[in-house]
Design an enzyme around this catalytic site. Structure first.
Site, PDB file in Angstrom:
ATOM      1  CE  LYS A 254      40.479 -18.707 -14.060  1.00 23.87           C
ATOM      2  NZ  LYS A 254      40.595 -17.706 -12.985  1.00 23.87           N
TER       3      LYS A 254
ATOM      4  CB  CYS B 268      65.161  -4.532  19.754  1.00 25.72           C
ATOM      5  SG  CYS B 268      65.790  -6.138  19.180  1.00 25.72           S
TER       6      CYS B 268
ATOM      7  CE  LYS C 199      44.970 -17.974 -13.623  1.00 23.46           C
ATOM      8  NZ  LYS C 199      45.303 -18.576 -12.333  1.00 23.46           N
TER       9      LYS C 199
ATOM     10  CB  CYS D  25      66.904  -6.642  15.561  1.00 23.17           C
ATOM     11  SG  CYS D  25      65.146  -6.266  15.441  1.00 23.17           S
TER      12      CYS D  25
ATOM     13  CD  GLU E   5      34.329 -15.470 -11.086  1.00 25.04           C
ATOM     14  OE1 GLU E   5      35.365 -15.377 -10.406  1.00 25.04           O
ATOM     15  OE2 GLU E   5      33.796 -16.553 -11.365  1.00 25.04           O
TER      16      GLU E   5
END
Length: 718
Positions: free
Chosen positions: A126, A422, A325, A419, A185
């Protein structure tokens, strides 16, 4: 007939419905990023997991299956960058076997289906590339197309003609007398991928994530000269109509392709039984790293074409083939730090930074940890030796720590209270996994929102990459999205890129790039309203919701007016359903109370309203031009549901034709459904229609309705 539902059954159904809707939105988003834009955000494995969860829900609750569910189609729509091409026959996806046990299940089922007939297999590597369709007429290459959604692809003929191993003329000895379509492919060899990324680095451009993305991007270049420079290669493995060539097996197909002049992968094996198939898969995994190209599995096919015909297809994939896979490659490295990224909606994402390591063909040094809960679940700590991989061979992922190698001083990680951009407070809404910065003026959020506006799915300002946006923000030229339309050639040409020449002088964008950017900015003023609405970055408003809003309201002013209306609340005789139906936002298909509340919050913010006003003043078109219906609305008041595979139309085209006649097209069958159009493999929606007594039409009925506009077709349409 199903027995009346208990209260618990009803609650289970409601929960399943909410989760299914959430999954569909997420899958559709990632399918568009992956297939249309070639910029995936999650791994193949993560995407497959989302699809499997949705399939599981729809399997348990068939009534929740909708026509636009990702489980009912093969892929997403092609990009509009190239001319569309209708494939002569559908290009199907393959079902996946994620391990040898799943492969064994498929092998047993296939052999049992063959009965007493011999069932031999062909195993092919594949190739990790991009699907390609080539059409030859009178032995000459006439057209090359991408896979697209399996029915309609993109015309890339000019680019494919530059690929050296694609024959421009078939060998005479194998040339058929009629047009022939071959499939395979296109890929980028490992050495070419490394060279390309080195060139990207020298040019100051972002490297490609993997050879597959590089191949897809190279194939879809506007300039064929760029494609020619990328060293693309191909392996061909299929013929559209093999019987027309007198072929009887996949083995004969591969031989014909080779004889015709195509490049066919030499690593192919005929397997007489399941043991031989498993042996080939194991051997392919062993030699994966030694190959000069990337593979991500093995494709197993029934060899006999006659048996393939008998086994047939599901709505998504052939029953006679499967893709085994490979498991992701894993490496160990050391976690150096966990840093925070701030997204355009304020979401705080922890990111692992580790000692660089080569995984699946490229070097990785960072991977998202998603959220605070995920860090705690994996229990990864700064200083840990960690296992990393590329999930689906694409997206870097931290698997977990090697606990036996944990330093004694390693402390559990905690999310900071402020954060990193800021210093504003971080807040986590009940029921959500993401923590967010609550400061709407946060610089990091501003940068992400500005980059989002320029992205392909939104205003699509070609060439306005993240690096340029960052420099425009840093130099004070960009504060909000309306500032794009005040940029001039002079301002952009003199923009400091932050890089130096060898002589120490500053590199600027220059006139050529500036002119292209200004031209692209000007074009973006007239993008479809749904894309601009998506580009505004309203929380929970993705491309699908944006299209629904534009379809319902037609202009941003009308959306704003609907958002300003006070939604009715259930009570005093008003049911929840009635309250939702009376809400101009929540009554739109696909928009629930949560999305409606987010839209209201956006338009209630005066800063956002001011930005929209500035966009209008800059000439950005904020209304959809609606044309009068071209056909008499003979189907007004009728609701159609399309199910199964159609041969004359795609379901999208059929749905659009019905809507043009005034009909509503729904994704689910109910007592309010007027007709169900059943194609091949209609499945549960057909059963639901029969159960409810809804008239069922054939595809021939549908064709007559679309061609004549007459609602009273045969087949029960009374």
């Amino acid at each position: 007939m199903r027995s009346p539902m208990s209260s618990q059954d009803s609650e289970d159904l409601r929960s399943a419905l909410m989760r299914a809707e959430e999954l569909r939105r997420e899958i559709e988003h990632h399918a568009y990023r992956y297939y249309a834009l070639d910029t995936p955000e999650i791994s193949d494995a993560a995407y497959d997991s989302l699809v499997r969860e949705l399939e599981s829900i729809e399997g348990e609750f068939p009534e929740l299956i909708t026509a636009d569910s990702p489980t009912q189609r093969v892929g997403s729509a092609p990009s509009s960058q190239f001319a569309p091409v209708q494939h002569a026959s559908r290009l199907y996806s393959l079902d996946n076997a994620m391990d040898l046990d799943e492969l064994d299940v498929w092998l047993r089922r296939t052999i049992e289906s063959a009965g007493i007939r011999p069932c031999e297999f062909v195993c092919e590597l594949k190739i990790d590339g991009s699907s390609l369709s080539l059409t030859y007429d009178d032995a000459l290459l006439m057209r090359a197309a991408t896979r697209g959604d399996g029915r309609v692809g993109e015309d890339v003929t000019a680019n494919v003609r530059t690929i050296r191993d694609v024959p421009l003329r078939l060998r005479t000895s194998a040339s058929p007398g009629s047009p022939v379509e071959v499939r395979g492919e296109v890929y980028l060899p490992k050495a070419s991928f490394e060279r390309l990324n080195a060139e990207q680095d020298l040019a100051g451009s972002a490297p490609f994530a993997n050879p597959r993305n590089a191949a897809a991007g190279s194939l879809r270049q506007k300039d064929p000269g760029v494609t020619a420079s990328r060293d693309l290669a191909t392996f061909l493995y299929a013929v559209g109509e093999p019987r027309a060539l007198g072929l009887a097996s996949q083995t004969e197909v591969l031989t014909w392709l080779r004889d015709a002049g195509f490049r066919v992968n030499p690593d192919v094996k005929s397997c007489a039984d399941a043991d031989a198939v498993r042996a080939f898969c194991s051997a392919a995994l062993e030699k994966r790293d030694s190959l000069p190209y990337e593979i991500d599995g093995v494709v197993v096919k029934v060899d006999s074409l006659a048996l393939q015909d008998e086994l047939g297809y599901t709505s998504k994939a052939p029953r006679w083939a499967i893709a085994y896979k490979f498991p992701p490659e894993e490496k160990t490295t050391v976690l150096r730090d966990i840093v925070l990224q701030v997204g355009r909606t304020g979401a705080i994402t922890p990111v692992a930074e580790f000692t660089p390591v080569v995984v699946a063909g490229s070097t990785i040094a960072r991977a998202t940890l998603h959220n605070e809960d995920e860090v705690a679940r994996k229990d990864v700590r700064i200083g840990d030796t960690i296992v990393v991989r590329k999930a689906g061979d694409v997206i870097p992922e931290v698997v977990g720590p090697v606990l036996g190698l944990r330093p004694p001083e390693a402390e559990p990680w905690r999310l900071p209270e402020s954060c990193p951009s800021c210093a504003g407070p971080i807040w986590r809404e009940e029921g959500e996994v993401a923590s967010r910065c609550t400061n709407v003026a946060c610089p990091a959020q501003r940068l992400e929102r500005l980059a989002h506006w320029a992205s392909r799915g939104a205003a699509d300002i070609d060439g306005m990459g993240y690096e340029i946006v960052t420099r425009l923000v840093e130099t004070g030229l960009l504060h909000d999205v309306s500032d794009y339309y005040a940029l001039t050639n002079d301002r952009l040409a003199s923009l400091d890129t932050g890089r130096l020449r060898v002589d120490g002088s500053v590199i600027t964008l220059g006139d050529t790039i500036a002119e292209k950017l200004v031209a692209s900015i000007d074009v973006s003023r007239k993008r479809p309203l749904s894309r601009l609405l998506f580009g505004l970055g309203i929380r929970h408003v993705g491309s699908t919701v944006a299209e629904a809003l534009v379809g319902a309201f037609g202009s941003i002013d009308t959306v704003a007016a609907a958002a300003a209306a006070t939604p009715p609340l259930p009570g005093d005789g008003l049911t929840i359903a009635a309250a939702r139906a009376a809400d101009p936002l929540a009554s739109v298909d696909g928009i629930g109370p949560k999305i409606a509340a987010s839209i209201r919050a956006f338009f209630a913010n005066p800063d956002n309203v001011a930005v929209i006003a500035r966009l209008r003043d800059a000439g950005v078109v904020l209304a959809e031009e609606r044309q009068a219906p071209t056909r008499t609305q003979t189907l007004t008041g009728l609701t159609f549901v399309l199910t199964g595979a159609l041969t004359r139309y795609t379901r999208d085209i059929a749905g659009a034709a019905l809507k043009e006649l005034g009909a509503k097209v729904s994704g689910s069958v109910s007592k309010k459904t007027s007709f169900v159009v059943a194609g091949e493999d209609a499945g549960s929606k057909y059963d639901k229609a029969v159960e409810l007594g809804v008239p069922v039409l054939s595809e021939e009925d549908l064709v007559r309705i679309i061609e004549t506009g007459e609602p009273h077709a045969s087949g029960g349409a009374q």
